[in-house]
Write a protein that holds these residues in place. Structure first.
Motif, mmCIF file in Angstrom:
data_model
loop_
_atom_site.group_PDB
_atom_site.id
_atom_site.type_symbol
_atom_site.label_atom_id
_atom_site.label_comp_id
_atom_site.label_asym_id
_atom_site.label_seq_id
_atom_site.Cartn_x
_atom_site.Cartn_y
_atom_site.Cartn_z
ATOM 1 N N ASN A 1 0.810 -1.220 0.000
ATOM 2 C CA ASN A 1 0.000 0.000 0.000
ATOM 3 C C ASN A 1 0.845 1.273 0.000
ATOM 4 O OD1 ASN A 1 -2.194 -1.823 0.359
ATOM 5 N ND2 ASN A 1 -1.767 -1.846 2.556
ATOM 6 N N ALA A 2 2.162 1.098 -0.182
ATOM 7 C CA ALA A 2 3.075 2.235 -0.080
ATOM 8 C C ALA A 2 2.743 3.334 -1.087
ATOM 9 C CB ALA A 2 4.517 1.772 -0.258
ATOM 10 N N GLY A 3 2.368 2.938 -2.299
ATOM 11 C CA GLY A 3 2.058 3.924 -3.328
ATOM 12 C C GLY A 3 0.832 4.751 -3.020
ATOM 13 N N GLU A 4 -0.088 4.201 -2.220
ATOM 14 C CA GLU A 4 -1.327 4.899 -1.868
ATOM 15 C C GLU A 4 -1.135 5.849 -0.690
ATOM 16 O OE1 GLU A 4 -4.260 1.867 -0.981
ATOM 17 O OE2 GLU A 4 -3.226 0.518 -2.361
ATOM 18 N N GLU A 5 -0.052 5.667 0.070
ATOM 19 C CA GLU A 5 0.110 6.454 1.293
ATOM 20 C C GLU A 5 1.445 7.204 1.326
ATOM 21 O OE1 GLU A 5 -3.017 4.326 4.285
ATOM 22 O OE2 GLU A 5 -0.908 4.079 4.784
ATOM 23 N N LEU A 6 1.847 7.690 0.151
ATOM 24 C CA LEU A 6 3.093 8.458 0.078
ATOM 25 C C LEU A 6 3.000 9.781 0.836
ATOM 26 C CD1 LEU A 6 4.227 7.852 -3.613
ATOM 27 C CD2 LEU A 6 5.426 7.140 -1.530
ATOM 28 N N ASP A 7 1.766 10.223 1.119
ATOM 29 C CA ASP A 7 1.592 11.475 1.847
ATOM 30 C C ASP A 7 1.694 11.280 3.357
ATOM 31 O OD1 ASP A 7 -0.737 9.928 1.714
ATOM 32 O OD2 ASP A 7 -2.031 11.646 2.096
ATOM 33 N N THR B 1 3.570 11.019 6.551
ATOM 34 C CA THR B 1 4.916 11.434 6.940
ATOM 35 C C THR B 1 5.388 10.696 8.188
ATOM 36 O OG1 THR B 1 4.135 13.189 8.419
ATOM 37 C CG2 THR B 1 4.399 13.751 6.064
ATOM 38 N N THR B 2 6.669 10.797 8.438
ATOM 39 C CA THR B 2 7.217 10.252 9.689
ATOM 40 C C THR B 2 6.508 10.869 10.880
ATOM 41 O OG1 THR B 2 9.377 9.748 8.745
ATOM 42 C CG2 THR B 2 9.298 10.149 11.114
ATOM 43 N N GLN B 3 6.251 12.165 10.809
ATOM 44 C CA GLN B 3 5.602 12.841 11.931
ATOM 45 C C GLN B 3 4.179 12.335 12.150
ATOM 46 O OE1 GLN B 3 7.954 14.414 13.600
ATOM 47 N NE2 GLN B 3 6.426 14.339 15.230
ATOM 48 N N ASP B 4 3.488 11.993 11.067
ATOM 49 C CA ASP B 4 2.160 11.392 11.200
ATOM 50 C C ASP B 4 2.249 10.089 12.001
ATOM 51 O OD1 ASP B 4 0.905 13.359 9.645
ATOM 52 O OD2 ASP B 4 1.189 12.219 7.781
ATOM 53 N N LEU B 5 3.222 9.264 11.661
ATOM 54 C CA LEU B 5 3.412 7.992 12.361
ATOM 55 C C LEU B 5 3.745 8.214 13.827
ATOM 56 C CD1 LEU B 5 5.552 6.219 9.607
ATOM 57 C CD2 LEU B 5 3.191 5.643 10.205
ATOM 58 N N ASP C 1 5.184 -7.108 -5.877
ATOM 59 C CA ASP C 1 5.456 -5.810 -6.536
ATOM 60 C C ASP C 1 4.173 -4.999 -6.745
ATOM 61 O OD1 ASP C 1 8.109 -5.079 -6.896
ATOM 62 O OD2 ASP C 1 8.394 -6.385 -8.619
ATOM 63 N N ARG C 2 3.343 -4.919 -5.723
ATOM 64 C CA ARG C 2 2.066 -4.224 -5.881
ATOM 65 C C ARG C 2 2.201 -2.712 -5.774
ATOM 66 N NH1 ARG C 2 -1.718 -8.314 -2.344
ATOM 67 N NH2 ARG C 2 -1.749 -10.019 -3.870
ATOM 68 N N ALA C 3 3.342 -2.236 -5.321
ATOM 69 C CA ALA C 3 3.612 -0.799 -5.281
ATOM 70 C C ALA C 3 4.974 -0.557 -5.910
ATOM 71 C CB ALA C 3 3.593 -0.285 -3.837
ATOM 72 N N PRO C 4 5.183 0.629 -6.492
ATOM 73 C CA PRO C 4 6.504 0.926 -7.067
ATOM 74 C C PRO C 4 7.604 0.722 -6.016
ATOM 75 C CG PRO C 4 4.922 2.635 -7.648
ATOM 76 C CD PRO C 4 4.240 1.760 -6.646
ATOM 77 N N ARG C 5 8.696 0.152 -6.442
ATOM 78 C CA ARG C 5 9.758 -0.156 -5.472
ATOM 79 C C ARG C 5 10.297 1.096 -4.802
ATOM 80 N NH1 ARG C 5 13.017 -5.348 -8.159
ATOM 81 N NH2 ARG C 5 11.157 -6.691 -8.256
ATOM 82 N N GLU C 6 10.343 2.199 -5.541
ATOM 83 C CA GLU C 6 10.807 3.453 -4.941
ATOM 84 C C GLU C 6 9.861 3.905 -3.824
ATOM 85 O OE1 GLU C 6 12.937 6.343 -3.679
ATOM 86 O OE2 GLU C 6 13.687 4.959 -5.208
ATOM 87 N N ALA C 7 8.559 3.717 -4.032
ATOM 88 C CA ALA C 7 7.576 4.069 -3.003
ATOM 89 C C ALA C 7 7.740 3.187 -1.770
ATOM 90 C CB ALA C 7 6.163 3.949 -3.565
ATOM 91 N N GLN C 8 7.993 1.907 -2.011
ATOM 92 C CA GLN C 8 8.215 0.992 -0.889
ATOM 93 C C GLN C 8 9.428 1.428 -0.067
ATOM 94 O OE1 GLN C 8 7.926 -3.294 -1.702
ATOM 95 N NE2 GLN C 8 7.084 -2.843 -3.729
#
Length: 263
Positions: free
Chosen positions: A66-72, A74-78, A100-107
């Protein structure tokens, strides 16, 4: 006493009988369960489950799928969401090159944000790694160079090299029902090389039910079977593996109240 360090009680498989599933786990001697977050946007649902059961805790994070869906996110959110009293871990985050369900860079970007959150909060990062050993080792080594952080390689099914690299960086290794499968001799050989004080057990329920439940929906009570196989694999008693993995769990998941410390 055993602990299921990784399950997904929010998944649809459990909606109809969550009370009964938690009760069965407690009856089986599984005294704590960590229900793992896969979408930060669904964190409120995860937190509600943890709040509803005394013995259930949770994490906050974005699964690599789900990394590609939640690129917004942030560390601070976590870090902010991790202030919830029942959040005891960050993740699960990591690299999954099998699906490979999300772009590797996003992961990779998501993983590094989660590492930063683990570093800042002191909560362990629950790492998902599949078919990505070399890149995972590179990121873990690079990020540890910026400052150590606690972590567990969850549902371990990777190669010995990743296990050794994780251990060298202070990490823990958690085994799931895969350890019990007949074809998993290579994985059992890796388990024999993990120091006792770095071992954890989990179900990853509803997935990967151990023998003799293979092919059925998994649930936290079944972690007992994985623990028994782990004990047999590494050559200790069932009682000892329960004690060791529980002690290890509370050392790593240090935010969770340890009843033994107050007994």
């Amino acid at each position: 006493m055993l602990i299921d360090s990784h399950c997904h009680l929010d998944f649809p498989d459990f909606v109809e009988e969550r009370d009964a599933i938690v009760a069965r786990a407690l009856d089986a001697g599984v005294s704590r369960m960590v229900t793992i977050c896969t979408h930060v946007r669904r964190f409120s649902q995860i937190a509600a489950i943890a709040e509803a059961y005394e013995h259930v805790y949770c994490s906050v994070g974005t699964h690599p799928h789900n990394a590609g869906e939640e690129l917004d996110v942030t560390t601070q959110d976590l870090v902010s969401l991790a202030q919830h009293p029942k959040v005891v871990a960050i993740g699960e985050a990591g690299l999954d090159y099998y699906y490979d369900r999300a772009p590797r860079e996003a992961q990779a970007q998501g993983l590094r944000r989660h590492i930063a959150a683990a570093r800042e909060t002191g909560l362990p990062l629950v790492i998902h790694a599949r078919d990505a050993d070399d890149d995972m080792i590179a990121i873990l080594e690079d990020e540890t160079g910026k400052g150590a952080f606690p972590f567990v390689l969850h549902c371990f099914s990777s190669g010995l090299g990743l296990a050794q690299a994780g251990l060298a960086l202070g990490g823990y290794v958690s085994f799931s029902g895969i350890l019990t499968f007949k074809r998993s001799e290579e994985l059992r050989e890796i388990a024999r090389q993990i120091p006792l004080d770095r071992l954890l057990v989990e179900t990853d329920a509803p997935f990967l039910a151990p023998q003799p439940y293979r092919g059925k929906r998994n649930e936290p009570s079944y972690v007992v079977e994985t623990a028994y196989t782990l004990a047999e694999t590494v050559g200790v008693s069932r009682e000892q593996i329960a004690t060791v993995t529980t002690d290890n769990f509370f050392r790593l998941f240090s935010k969770m109240p340890n009843p033994a410390a107050h007994g």
